[in-house]
Design an enzyme around this catalytic site. Sequence first.
Site, PDB file in Angstrom:
ATOM      1  N   TYR A 160      43.418  -0.269   0.490  1.00 51.07           N
ATOM      2  CA  TYR A 160      42.397  -0.301  -0.565  1.00 51.07           C
ATOM      3  C   TYR A 160      41.446  -1.476  -0.415  1.00 51.07           C
ATOM      4  CZ  TYR A 160      44.540   3.517  -3.010  1.00 51.07           C
ATOM      5  OH  TYR A 160      45.012   4.756  -3.333  1.00 51.07           O
ATOM      6  N   LYS A 230      57.188   2.078   3.392  1.00 55.00           N
ATOM      7  CA  LYS A 230      57.342   2.912   4.596  1.00 55.00           C
ATOM      8  C   LYS A 230      57.517   1.955   5.775  1.00 55.00           C
ATOM      9  CE  LYS A 230      57.217   6.909   6.668  1.00 55.00           C
ATOM     10  NZ  LYS A 230      58.259   7.932   6.530  1.00 55.00           N
ATOM     11  N   ASP A 296      59.047   8.376   1.663  1.00 55.22           N
ATOM     12  CA  ASP A 296      59.181   9.841   1.694  1.00 55.22           C
ATOM     13  C   ASP A 296      60.495  10.281   1.039  1.00 55.22           C
ATOM     14  OD1 ASP A 296      60.399   8.600   3.858  1.00 55.22           O
ATOM     15  OD2 ASP A 296      59.729  10.044   5.366  1.00 55.22           O
ATOM     16  N   ASP A 320      49.757   4.833  -5.697  1.00 57.33           N
ATOM     17  CA  ASP A 320      48.786   5.850  -6.128  1.00 57.33           C
ATOM     18  C   ASP A 320      49.450   7.235  -6.096  1.00 57.33           C
ATOM     19  OD1 ASP A 320      46.409   7.002  -6.862  1.00 57.33           O
ATOM     20  OD2 ASP A 320      45.329   6.517  -5.031  1.00 57.33           O
TER      21      ASP A 320
END
Length: 431
Positions: A160, A230, A296, A320
């Site tokens: 971002y 992740k 995930d 998000d």
Amino acid sequence: MARFEKLQTPTTGEKITVTNGELQVPNHPIIPFIEGDGIGPDIWAASQRVLDAAVEKAYSGNKKISWFEVYAGEKANELYNEWLPKDTLDAIEEYLVAIKGPLTTPVGGGMRSLNVALRQELDLYVCLRPVRYFEGVPSPVKRPQDVDMVIFRENSEDIYAGIEYQAETGDAQKLIQFLQQELGVKKIRFPETSGIGIKPVSQEGTERLVKAAIDYAIEHKRKSVTLVHKGNIMKFTEGAFKNWGYEIAERDYKDQVFTWAQYDRIKAEKGTAAANDAQSKAEAEGKIIVKDSIADAFLQQILTRPAEYDVIATLNLNGDYVSDALAAQVGGIGIAPGANINYQSGHAIFEATHGTAPKYAGLDKVNPGSVILSGVLMLEHLGWKEAADLIYGSMAKTISQKTVTYDFARLMDDAIEVKCSEFANHLIDNL
Ligand SMILES: NC(=O)C1=CN([C@@H]2O[C@H](COP(=O)(O)OP(=O)(O)OC[C@H]3O[C@@H](n4cnc5c(N)ncnc54)[C@H](OP(=O)(O)O)[C@@H]3O)[C@@H](O)[C@H]2O)C=CC1
Ligand SMILES: O=C(O)CCC(=O)C(=O)O
Ligand SMILES: [Mg+2]
């Protein structure tokens, strides 16, 4: 006092101030608001009425918000020929606490997000998004009542930061050549036609976010904080987030938390039974368990085993995705509130998780619940708990009466579908 080019400062009310990180809230605080684009005008009008009515009912006129309109997005462009005028940033900088409707961001080109710009300009490093279930709300899952999570989304870095270069431009080519020639990068599959984005994740940025999440967990007597990352793939950004998160937890909250990093060390030294015992002992002592989950797997487990998750600390992009996914589990984005906060400076902007839903603009149709509940978070932030609780109670009662906007009505049996403004009327009647 800042001088504004085009803003009309309210003639009544006083400024909220901050002393040593503590907000000082007068009885008539001036609060800037941005109406927002798309569905913004409909939901803001409804929300303002509900917030005012709750404050009036709770404090019989002794407290009252003095609203101060400031501009961003389409309305600002009309008035200033700018999307995010300096007036708006100066006003929020000065008055500290603000609330906003959603603002449009074009996809694949055009200007960068005004929402992200506001967060970055004011360094609102925490995006706080509580996700709770209201009885009777239609949900796609079997046990939506098991979802009670509070997301702490890092709000100032990650992709971002907006450091990206369009494919086939001089800047993208220069950066690709630098990566190839100076750093020996060989894995850009199609270098001639690649756009390039950069993902900064820092120790300071991680630590202040994780600290905010742990402080919240301690204050609200929550059971766990999960670092969602992740880090198996992005080792030095998302993996580092996990490592720095565990380090700050163990360093600054030694007596209040037990981490899975500690668990792993005990297990390596003394075996699984000893590690399990240590965790059970910590839980019995009321310590907060700081754990982690790969993003995930986390996204499937919040569907299958939501009760195992509580406070979530995660990076900007993960946050998000997780926000919208969890919102859907408890009935959708129509009742998903949020806040962007800097706990040191006192600056905060409250806003819904959803966007401008352009197809519904001006139809007086959508659910104003997200902005109203964002306003409730704001009331809590001001310490006006009585008014906040009135709205929570009224929201629960109105939903239980099955008088709901289209988004809930289409999923509920025997619901009475009402307009956005009518839903606000019901909320006010039920306060
Ligand atoms: N903080 C902000 O200001 C944000 C701004 N945006 C911006 O908003 C614009 C539109 O984004 P988009 O991807 O369409 O996402 P939106 O969140 O605006 O809308 C997606 C869908 O969510 C549902 N929805 C949204 N708001 C409500 C509501 N109040 N009540 C009921 N249902 C609602 C609707 O579903 P259905 O079609 O099923 O009825 C809608 O079509 C983009 O420019 C985006 O960048 C996006 C997110 C946050
Ligand atoms: O800024 C935008 O347009 C999107 C922001 C967003 O999706 C969010 O804050 O959740
Ligand atoms: Mg979003």
